[in-house]
Design a protein around this motif. Sequence first.
Motif, PDB file in Angstrom:
ATOM      1  N   LEU A  23      51.144 102.356  76.923  1.00  0.00           N
ATOM      2  CA  LEU A  23      51.691 102.634  78.193  1.00  0.00           C
ATOM      3  C   LEU A  23      51.669 101.558  78.836  1.00  0.00           C
ATOM      4  N   GLY A  24      50.479 100.859  78.882  1.00  0.00           N
ATOM      5  CA  GLY A  24      50.203  99.777  79.594  1.00  0.00           C
ATOM      6  C   GLY A  24      51.130  98.338  79.343  1.00  0.00           C
ATOM      7  N   ILE A  25      51.166  98.154  78.175  1.00  0.00           N
ATOM      8  CA  ILE A  25      51.873  97.367  77.557  1.00  0.00           C
ATOM      9  C   ILE A  25      53.534  97.554  77.888  1.00  0.00           C
ATOM     10  N   SER A  26      54.117  98.954  77.590  1.00  0.00           N
ATOM     11  CA  SER A  26      55.555  99.020  78.028  1.00  0.00           C
ATOM     12  C   SER A  26      55.512  98.745  79.633  1.00  0.00           C
ATOM     13  N   ALA A  27      54.693  99.092  80.446  1.00  0.00           N
ATOM     14  CA  ALA A  27      54.893  98.965  81.759  1.00  0.00           C
ATOM     15  C   ALA A  27      54.795  97.250  81.899  1.00  0.00           C
ATOM     16  N   TYR A  28      53.998  96.593  81.146  1.00  0.00           N
ATOM     17  CA  TYR A  28      53.966  95.169  81.226  1.00  0.00           C
ATOM     18  C   TYR A  28      55.429  94.432  81.061  1.00  0.00           C
ATOM     19  N   TRP A  29      56.074  94.889  79.823  1.00  0.00           N
ATOM     20  CA  TRP A  29      57.196  94.507  79.281  1.00  0.00           C
ATOM     21  C   TRP A  29      58.289  94.912  80.183  1.00  0.00           C
ATOM     22  N   THR A  30      58.487  96.088  80.897  1.00  0.00           N
ATOM     23  CA  THR A  30      59.303  96.265  81.586  1.00  0.00           C
ATOM     24  C   THR A  30      59.402  95.603  82.902  1.00  0.00           C
ATOM     25  N   TYR A  31      58.185  95.208  83.207  1.00  0.00           N
ATOM     26  CA  TYR A  31      57.900  94.317  84.771  1.00  0.00           C
ATOM     27  C   TYR A  31      58.639  93.189  84.303  1.00  0.00           C
ATOM     28  N   LEU A  32      58.050  92.290  83.168  1.00  0.00           N
ATOM     29  CA  LEU A  32      58.584  91.160  82.974  1.00  0.00           C
ATOM     30  C   LEU A  32      60.262  90.767  82.907  1.00  0.00           C
ATOM     31  N   GLY A  33      60.502  91.932  82.085  1.00  0.00           N
ATOM     32  CA  GLY A  33      62.051  91.949  81.871  1.00  0.00           C
ATOM     33  C   GLY A  33      62.810  91.975  83.096  1.00  0.00           C
ATOM     34  N   THR A  34      62.084  92.825  84.265  1.00  0.00           N
ATOM     35  CA  THR A  34      62.840  92.909  85.473  1.00  0.00           C
ATOM     36  C   THR A  34      62.899  91.673  86.225  1.00  0.00           C
ATOM     37  N   ILE A  35      61.649  91.023  86.228  1.00  0.00           N
ATOM     38  CA  ILE A  35      61.449  89.905  87.024  1.00  0.00           C
ATOM     39  C   ILE A  35      62.324  88.907  86.377  1.00  0.00           C
ATOM     40  N   TYR A  36      62.241  88.576  85.000  1.00  0.00           N
ATOM     41  CA  TYR A  36      62.879  87.368  84.414  1.00  0.00           C
ATOM     42  C   TYR A  36      64.562  87.608  83.860  1.00  0.00           C
ATOM     43  N   SER A  37      64.772  89.021  84.046  1.00  0.00           N
ATOM     44  CA  SER A  37      66.233  89.260  83.560  1.00  0.00           C
ATOM     45  C   SER A  37      66.393  89.422  82.164  1.00  0.00           C
ATOM     46  N   LEU A  38      65.303  89.905  81.327  1.00  0.00           N
ATOM     47  CA  LEU A  38      65.105  90.084  79.941  1.00  0.00           C
ATOM     48  C   LEU A  38      65.621  91.310  79.572  1.00  0.00           C
ATOM     49  N   GLY A  39      66.811  91.423  79.062  1.00  0.00           N
ATOM     50  CA  GLY A  39      67.121  92.939  78.467  1.00  0.00           C
ATOM     51  C   GLY A  39      66.493  93.401  77.528  1.00  0.00           C
ATOM     52  N   ILE A  40      66.292  92.492  76.621  1.00  0.00           N
ATOM     53  CA  ILE A  40      65.339  93.030  75.400  1.00  0.00           C
ATOM     54  C   ILE A  40      63.982  93.334  75.805  1.00  0.00           C
ATOM     55  N   SER A  41      63.303  92.798  76.686  1.00  0.00           N
ATOM     56  CA  SER A  41      62.079  93.105  77.263  1.00  0.00           C
ATOM     57  C   SER A  41      62.121  94.375  77.761  1.00  0.00           C
ATOM     58  N   VAL A  42      63.009  94.770  78.821  1.00  0.00           N
ATOM     59  CA  VAL A  42      63.123  96.028  79.292  1.00  0.00           C
ATOM     60  C   VAL A  42      63.502  97.027  78.205  1.00  0.00           C
ATOM     61  N   ALA A  43      64.272  96.782  77.276  1.00  0.00           N
ATOM     62  CA  ALA A  43      64.587  97.815  76.243  1.00  0.00           C
ATOM     63  C   ALA A  43      63.383  98.157  75.536  1.00  0.00           C
ATOM     64  N   GLY A  44      62.565  97.180  75.102  1.00  0.00           N
ATOM     65  CA  GLY A  44      61.352  97.426  74.638  1.00  0.00           C
ATOM     66  C   GLY A  44      60.461  97.934  74.995  1.00  0.00           C
ATOM     67  N   GLY A  45      60.377  97.834  76.386  1.00  0.00           N
ATOM     68  CA  GLY A  45      59.281  98.490  77.115  1.00  0.00           C
ATOM     69  C   GLY A  45      59.525 100.120  77.464  1.00  0.00           C
ATOM     70  N   ILE A  46      60.878 100.132  77.663  1.00  0.00           N
ATOM     71  CA  ILE A  46      61.349 101.635  77.570  1.00  0.00           C
ATOM     72  C   ILE A  46      61.120 102.401  76.499  1.00  0.00           C
ATOM     73  N   LEU A  47      61.467 101.735  75.202  1.00  0.00           N
ATOM     74  CA  LEU A  47      61.311 102.467  73.933  1.00  0.00           C
ATOM     75  C   LEU A  47      59.817 102.583  73.633  1.00  0.00           C
ATOM     76  N   LEU A  48      59.008 101.752  73.791  1.00  0.00           N
ATOM     77  CA  LEU A  48      57.519 101.841  73.937  1.00  0.00           C
ATOM     78  C   LEU A  48      57.162 103.110  74.676  1.00  0.00           C
ATOM     79  N   PHE A  49      57.612 102.909  75.879  1.00  0.00           N
ATOM     80  CA  PHE A  49      57.022 104.204  76.918  1.00  0.00           C
ATOM     81  C   PHE A  49      57.421 105.596  76.220  1.00  0.00           C
ATOM     82  N   VAL A  50      58.797 105.647  75.880  1.00  0.00           N
ATOM     83  CA  VAL A  50      59.121 106.947  75.330  1.00  0.00           C
ATOM     84  C   VAL A  50      58.375 107.206  73.969  1.00  0.00           C
ATOM     85  N   ALA A  51      57.892 106.133  73.132  1.00  0.00           N
ATOM     86  CA  ALA A  51      57.170 106.575  72.025  1.00  0.00           C
ATOM     87  C   ALA A  51      55.850 107.063  72.301  1.00  0.00           C
ATOM     88  N   CYS A  52      55.194 106.436  73.301  1.00  0.00           N
ATOM     89  CA  CYS A  52      53.969 106.966  73.632  1.00  0.00           C
ATOM     90  C   CYS A  52      53.875 108.115  74.259  1.00  0.00           C
TER      91      CYS A  52
END
Length: 311
Positions: free
Chosen positions: A25-54
């Motif tokens: 959950l912590g990693i998913s939040a970190y990926w989502t944060y990075l994707g939002t700051i640097y506009s990385l869609g893959i990072s945001v999608a990965g964070g959301i998928l990891l969050f749902v899986a957790c």
Amino acid sequence: MKLEVEFNGLILNGFLALFVILTGLGISAYWTYLGTIYSLGISVAGGILLFVACLFCLGGFIRQEPNEARVMMFFGSYEGTFKQVGFYWVNPFINGKKLSLRARNLDVEPIKVNDKQGNPIMIGLVLVWKLSDTYKAMFEIDAQTMAQTTQAHSNVNMIMRAFENFVKIQSDAALRQTAGQYAYDANESDDALTLRGGGDEINKQLEAKLDERLAMAGIEIVEARINYLAYAPEIAAVMLRRQQADAIIAAREKIVEGAVSMVKMAIDKITENDVVELDDDKKAAMVSNLMVVLCGEDNAQPVVNTGTLNM
């Protein structure tokens, strides 16, 4: 034949699994944060998928106490029974139906049955039972229908109440079967086994009949005993008078037996010690008087003969 098997699927320590999920959950939040700051869609999608899986994995935790078990089902397929005590994590797709393996008491209210002689009697029992085969308990009888609720398979209390209802009905049938094979009480000349005098032997036969009926449901009888036995109210008064009459007859027989021995001893002592010479008529009179004195219910009134022994 025991159909229960041990669950051999993936089992993890609950605290270790909780640490891994929280880390995810912590990693998913970190990926989502990075994707939002640097506009990385893959990072945001990965964070959301990891969050749902957790979040989904959080549904795999189970906590089990001593003498509890879970029947593990994977999309309708029986995977085994899990009995380990503690905090664990299993596959969230596996549905575990919780059961209690603890011993339970059942006090069956007295029921009216006819004994072997056709006499109506009231008989009740108390028994101790527990589950011994979780597979039979869950799949050989319809616990959901017995509980009369659609939540029977998800609520352990409802499931155990359903089993208790099943045990109650079968114990009622076994009690009627056992009571119909024996008389309430035996006659004086009859030494046959009776419900009143059978004791442990009757209880053992009752246990055997209950085990035979409940084996199909994976239920084991620990102990079964008749705790109430009496004549039905409509004949209780008559049977009480009969028992009182039998007791009076038995007491009279004992009194007469003792009186005869005492009379014989008295005559033998008088003859042996030459106290007085008794002919047959005097002996008969003496026996008659002594029997009246010894067997009578009221106190005898003595009559002192100051003259002759002739009556």
